[in-house]
Design a protein around this motif. Structure first.
Motif, PDB file in Angstrom:
ATOM      1  N   GLU A  22       3.129  -4.471  -9.585  1.00 41.00           N
ATOM      2  CA  GLU A  22       2.154  -4.340  -8.506  1.00 41.00           C
ATOM      3  C   GLU A  22       1.146  -5.485  -8.577  1.00 41.00           C
ATOM      4  O   GLU A  22       0.695  -5.847  -9.668  1.00 41.00           O
ATOM      5  CB  GLU A  22       1.438  -2.995  -8.549  1.00 41.00           C
TER       6      GLU A  22
ATOM      7  N   MET B  29      -2.414  -6.867  -6.573  1.00 41.59           N
ATOM      8  CA  MET B  29      -3.482  -6.665  -5.610  1.00 41.59           C
ATOM      9  C   MET B  29      -3.759  -8.014  -4.949  1.00 41.59           C
ATOM     10  O   MET B  29      -4.133  -8.991  -5.615  1.00 41.59           O
ATOM     11  CB  MET B  29      -4.738  -6.120  -6.273  1.00 41.59           C
TER      12      MET B  29
ATOM     13  N   ARG C  60      -2.190  -3.708  -1.790  1.00 39.35           N
ATOM     14  CA  ARG C  60      -1.397  -3.511  -3.008  1.00 39.35           C
ATOM     15  C   ARG C  60       0.071  -3.809  -2.700  1.00 39.35           C
ATOM     16  O   ARG C  60       0.754  -3.065  -2.017  1.00 39.35           O
ATOM     17  CB  ARG C  60      -1.550  -2.070  -3.516  1.00 39.35           C
TER      18      ARG C  60
ATOM     19  N   THR D 132       3.874  -4.236  -3.943  1.00 41.42           N
ATOM     20  CA  THR D 132       4.870  -3.946  -4.975  1.00 41.42           C
ATOM     21  C   THR D 132       6.012  -4.938  -4.779  1.00 41.42           C
ATOM     22  O   THR D 132       6.610  -4.990  -3.699  1.00 41.42           O
ATOM     23  CB  THR D 132       5.402  -2.513  -4.863  1.00 41.42           C
TER      24      THR D 132
ATOM     25  N   ASP E  88       0.828  -1.219   0.000  1.00 37.90           N
ATOM     26  CA  ASP E  88       0.000   0.000   0.000  1.00 37.90           C
ATOM     27  C   ASP E  88       0.859   1.264   0.000  1.00 37.90           C
ATOM     28  O   ASP E  88       0.566   2.251   0.679  1.00 37.90           O
ATOM     29  CB  ASP E  88      -0.942   0.007   1.208  1.00 37.90           C
TER      30      ASP E  88
END
Length: 401
Positions: A396, A398, A384, A386, A362
């Protein structure tokens, strides 16, 4: 019949699987010592004390007063003796030498052994307690040290009652004589207790009783492979397989290997059954862990080498119906890396892959493995991630928890 000698311990956070292990080996074993003194209000014999404990995330935390300060210690029956972590601020009285410590993955390292100052456990005073000093940096732990099975090998009977948040320690050999429950014998190997449990019908497994392990049960890969070739009903309870690493030893992370995901119809402790339990295999020993103590109190009698399980529900079964672990995160060069992930899992469908380094969640940097450990995930929420893949590409993903 004895089990293979291996000490293991596990700490589980969210969907993560961590294993830690250390024990004196070889010529260094003389440093294991139960010569420390335990008194209660100054009395050396015929005592019993009830100590308040916390039971958080399936970890038994004991408040310890030492040198005028308050510390938090994990009660870890899978550790042969005490442990102090560097960076915790624990004081030491004197150096006691060095010992070779072998971790869950069989990797050896040399660690310091020290004597702690006398400390209080409730009304009990412990004087002359010896502990290994382990590097506490890079891994987040909600405690400052550990009390090992040596407190029981000293000859103290123990009752762990997490529902009432209490630990009873006594030197009275008949203190719990009238209590009822489901009894199993244990055998000491490398000063820690191993018990026999039954994960499959007509199959017995030798497991380390390890309150440092947060789950109810995990099966060693070696033991599983021996059982699966003997019976079709064992293979029928395999619900998946993945290649990866989930075990973090004291000195290492295990090499990638097959992990089998098991859906056990029942796990038997004496005549008590835990129904519909989902677990996985790992390196090292099989384990029975502190999740057991969600479902009942436990009495350990070192004089008879017996454990007595007293279910809270008053019956001979409990249905678990837990979620299967879907992936593990392990340290890699100080960072958090996806060590194992099931292809059937939601996380895999979301796009995570084994070998991904977690860079951010995030938008917040995840600079160390310890940073990731402290992250609090909420079930049902989406995050989120990465990540940097094995090919160096940053992307990225989710991820739904």
């Amino acid at each position: 019949m004895l089990c293979n000698k291996m000490i293991g311990r596990v700490i589980g956070l969210s969907f993560l699987i961590f294993h830690f292990s250390f024990s004196p080996v070889g010529a260094q074993k003389h440093l294991y010592d139960t010569g420390f003194l335990v008194t209660c209000d100054g009395v050396e014999e015929n005592f019993a004390d009830t100590i308040a404990i916390e039971f958080v995330d399936n970890q038994i935390i004991i408040p310890v007063e030492m040198s005028g300060r308050q510390f938090r210690f994990l009660l870890d029956t899978g550790a042969s003796q005490g442990v102090g972590f560097t960076g915790s601020g624990l004081p030491y009285v004197k150096e006691a030498g060095y010992v070779v410590a072998v971790d869950f993955n069989g990797r050896a390292d040399t660690v310091r052994v020290v004597q702690l100052p006398k400390f209080q456990l409730g009304r009990l005073t412990v004087n002359g307690y010896v502990a290994q000093v382990v590097n506490g940096r890079g891994v987040h732990r909600p405690y400052d040290g550990m009390i090992g099975f040596d407190i029981i090998n000293k000859g103290l009977l123990c009752k762990i009652d997490t529902r009432n948040k209490r630990l009873i320690l006594t030197d009275r050999k008949k203190h719990f004589a009238d209590e009822q429950g489901y009894e199993v014998k244990y055998k000491l190997q490398a000063f820690v207790p191993y018990v026999w449990v039954s994960p499959f019908k007509r199959h017995m497994d030798c497991a380390l009783f390890d309150t440092g392990f947060s789950r109810l049960y995990s099966m060693s890969r070696e033991s599983f492979q021996k059982h699966v070739y003997k019976s079709r009903q064992v293979a029928a309870q395999v619900e998946g397989r993945a290649l990866g690493s989930s075990t973090i030893g004291l000195n290492s992370v295990e090499s990638a290997d097959s992990v089998y995901f098991l859906a056990l119809d029942r796990l038997k402790w004496d005549e008590f059954s835990f129904l519909d339990y989902h677990t996985s295999t790992s390196d090292g020993s099989s384990h029975i862990g502190a999740e057991l103590l969600q479902h009942g109190a436990l009495i350990i009698n070192p004089r008879r080498e017996r454990m007595l399980f007293q279910p809270y529900n008053g019956t001979d079964t409990v249905t678990i119906s837990n979620r299967q672990p879907q992936m593990s995160v392990v340290p890699y060069q100080g960072r958090a890396m996806i060590g194992l992930i099931r292809e059937e899992s939601q996380a895999y469908e979301d796009g995570l892959r084994r070998g991904d380094i977690i860079l951010q969640i995030d938008g917040r940097d995840v600079t160390t493995f310890g940073t990731f450990q402290q992250w609090r995930f909420a079930r049902g929420e989406t995050y989120r991630f990465t990540v940097r893949g094995l090919d160096g590409t940053v992307r990225e993903v989710m991820v739904r928890k």
